[in-house]
Structures are given as C-alpha cells and as structure tokens.
Scaffold this motif. Structure first.
Motif, PDB file in Angstrom:
ATOM      1  N   ASP A  11       0.833  -1.203   0.000  1.00 36.60           N
ATOM      2  CA  ASP A  11       0.000   0.000   0.000  1.00 36.60           C
ATOM      3  C   ASP A  11       0.865   1.249   0.000  1.00 36.60           C
ATOM      4  OD1 ASP A  11      -2.281  -1.518  -0.032  1.00 36.60           O
ATOM      5  OD2 ASP A  11      -2.569  -1.454   2.163  1.00 36.60           O
ATOM      6  N   GLU A  12       1.888   1.252   0.842  1.00 35.73           N
ATOM      7  CA  GLU A  12       2.787   2.411   0.923  1.00 35.73           C
ATOM      8  C   GLU A  12       3.517   2.611  -0.400  1.00 35.73           C
ATOM      9  OE1 GLU A  12       6.814   3.795   3.321  1.00 35.73           O
ATOM     10  OE2 GLU A  12       5.616   2.136   4.120  1.00 35.73           O
ATOM     11  N   ALA A  13       3.985   1.511  -1.015  1.00 30.30           N
ATOM     12  CA  ALA A  13       4.715   1.607  -2.287  1.00 30.30           C
ATOM     13  C   ALA A  13       3.802   2.130  -3.389  1.00 30.30           C
ATOM     14  CB  ALA A  13       5.269   0.242  -2.670  1.00 30.30           C
ATOM     15  N   ILE A  14       2.565   1.644  -3.433  1.00 32.99           N
ATOM     16  CA  ILE A  14       1.606   2.108  -4.450  1.00 32.99           C
ATOM     17  C   ILE A  14       1.319   3.581  -4.257  1.00 32.99           C
ATOM     18  CG2 ILE A  14      -0.794   1.895  -5.221  1.00 32.99           C
ATOM     19  CD1 ILE A  14      -0.498  -1.153  -4.632  1.00 32.99           C
ATOM     20  N   ARG A  15       1.128   3.990  -3.006  1.00 32.71           N
ATOM     21  CA  ARG A  15       0.859   5.397  -2.710  1.00 32.71           C
ATOM     22  C   ARG A  15       2.032   6.277  -3.135  1.00 32.71           C
ATOM     23  NH1 ARG A  15      -0.451   4.912   2.218  1.00 32.71           N
ATOM     24  NH2 ARG A  15       1.523   5.429   3.156  1.00 32.71           N
ATOM     25  N   LEU A  16       3.273   5.835  -2.875  1.00 36.88           N
ATOM     26  CA  LEU A  16       4.451   6.591  -3.269  1.00 36.88           C
ATOM     27  C   LEU A  16       4.548   6.711  -4.790  1.00 36.88           C
ATOM     28  CD1 LEU A  16       7.176   5.283  -0.781  1.00 36.88           C
ATOM     29  CD2 LEU A  16       6.198   7.570  -0.856  1.00 36.88           C
ATOM     30  N   VAL A  17       4.233   5.637  -5.500  1.00 37.80           N
ATOM     31  CA  VAL A  17       4.268   5.685  -6.961  1.00 37.80           C
ATOM     32  C   VAL A  17       3.218   6.640  -7.488  1.00 37.80           C
ATOM     33  CG1 VAL A  17       3.851   4.307  -9.059  1.00 37.80           C
ATOM     34  CG2 VAL A  17       5.273   3.378  -7.233  1.00 37.80           C
ATOM     35  N   ILE A  18       2.031   6.533  -6.929  1.00 40.63           N
ATOM     36  CA  ILE A  18       0.947   7.451  -7.382  1.00 40.63           C
ATOM     37  C   ILE A  18       1.302   8.879  -7.056  1.00 40.63           C
ATOM     38  CG2 ILE A  18      -1.462   8.110  -6.950  1.00 40.63           C
ATOM     39  CD1 ILE A  18      -2.078   5.103  -6.663  1.00 40.63           C
ATOM     40  N   ASP A  19       1.817   9.149  -5.882  1.00 45.19           N
ATOM     41  CA  ASP A  19       2.233  10.520  -5.502  1.00 45.19           C
ATOM     42  C   ASP A  19       3.306  11.017  -6.444  1.00 45.19           C
ATOM     43  OD1 ASP A  19       0.462  10.519  -3.414  1.00 45.19           O
ATOM     44  OD2 ASP A  19       1.990  10.175  -1.854  1.00 45.19           O
ATOM     45  N   HIS A  20       4.234  10.181  -6.807  1.00 43.91           N
ATOM     46  CA  HIS A  20       5.320  10.574  -7.678  1.00 43.91           C
ATOM     47  C   HIS A  20       4.805  10.860  -9.090  1.00 43.91           C
ATOM     48  CE1 HIS A  20       9.381  10.894  -9.138  1.00 43.91           C
ATOM     49  NE2 HIS A  20       9.110   9.992 -10.092  1.00 43.91           N
ATOM     50  N   LEU A  21       3.810  10.056  -9.559  1.00 48.03           N
ATOM     51  CA  LEU A  21       3.250  10.250 -10.892  1.00 48.03           C
ATOM     52  C   LEU A  21       2.391  11.496 -10.965  1.00 48.03           C
ATOM     53  CD1 LEU A  21       2.288   6.581 -11.821  1.00 48.03           C
ATOM     54  CD2 LEU A  21       4.177   7.918 -12.744  1.00 48.03           C
ATOM     55  N   THR A  22       1.734  11.859  -9.873  1.00 50.95           N
ATOM     56  CA  THR A  22       0.831  13.020  -9.870  1.00 50.95           C
ATOM     57  C   THR A  22       1.583  14.317  -9.668  1.00 50.95           C
ATOM     58  OG1 THR A  22       0.370  12.693  -7.531  1.00 50.95           O
ATOM     59  CG2 THR A  22      -1.195  11.754  -9.131  1.00 50.95           C
ATOM     60  N   ASP A  23       2.811  14.241  -9.261  1.00 43.75           N
ATOM     61  CA  ASP A  23       3.578  15.503  -9.054  1.00 43.75           C
ATOM     62  C   ASP A  23       4.017  16.082 -10.330  1.00 43.75           C
ATOM     63  OD1 ASP A  23       3.324  15.523  -6.332  1.00 43.75           O
ATOM     64  OD2 ASP A  23       5.251  14.557  -5.949  1.00 43.75           O
TER      65      ASP A  23
END
Length: 103
Positions: A91-103
């Motif tokens: 969950d944390e890894a997915i959230r980090l990837v999504i946060d990185h993609l949305t930035d």
C-alpha cells in the motif's frame, strides 16, 4: 658303592633333563596360549573400535540431518517473513508511486 653314587647322579641328571624338557614344553604351551589370547583380544578391540566408529558416524549423520532440517525450516520461515513484510508495504509503495506520478 661308587656304582650306587654314579647311578644316583645319572638318575638325577636324567630327572633334571626330563624336568627341563617338561618346563620347555610348558613354557611353549604358555606362549602359544598367550599368543592366542592376544590375537583374540586384538580382534575384539578392533571389532569394538569399528562398532564405535559406526556409531559415531551414525550419530554424526543423524545430527547433520537434523541440522539440515532445522536450517531448511528456518530459511522457509525467513522467506515467509520477508514476503509478509513486503506485502505490508504494498500500500505504501503504491501510494508513493501514485504521488510521484501526480507531481
């Protein structure tokens, strides 16, 4: 009288020779018996040493098998723990990837 003395000496010599021969035969018999006993003891000692060596080898094999099984079980448990720890971080890894993609 001289004849009787010589006869006595000759008889004594004859008895001494007979005793000496009997002693030699007895000594040879004792030697033969000792050799036979020593050979039996040596054979028994060798057999006992071989049996002890087999026992030690068997115990070592048993111990090695037990250690191997313990190591395999430990490796399996560690693998499961790593998988479980990794799953917890998905969950944390997915959230980090999504946060990185949305930035």
């Amino acid at each position: 009288m001289a004849y009787d003395m010589i006869k006595t000496v000759l008889q004594a010599e004859s008895l001494a020779k007979q005793s000496e021969e009997a002693a030699k035969q007895q000594a040879q018999s004792i030697l033969d018996s000792a050799r036979t006993t020593a050979a039996s003891l040596e054979e028994a000692a060798i057999e006992q040493a071989q049996n002890e060596a087999k026992l030690i080898l068997s115990e070592a094999q048993y111990t090695a098998d037990g250690l191997l099984k313990q190591a395999e079980k430990l490796a399996e448990m560690r693998e499961k723990k790593v998988i479980a720890d990794t799953e917890k971080r998905y969950d944390e890894a997915i959230r980090l990837v999504i946060d990185h993609l949305t930035d």
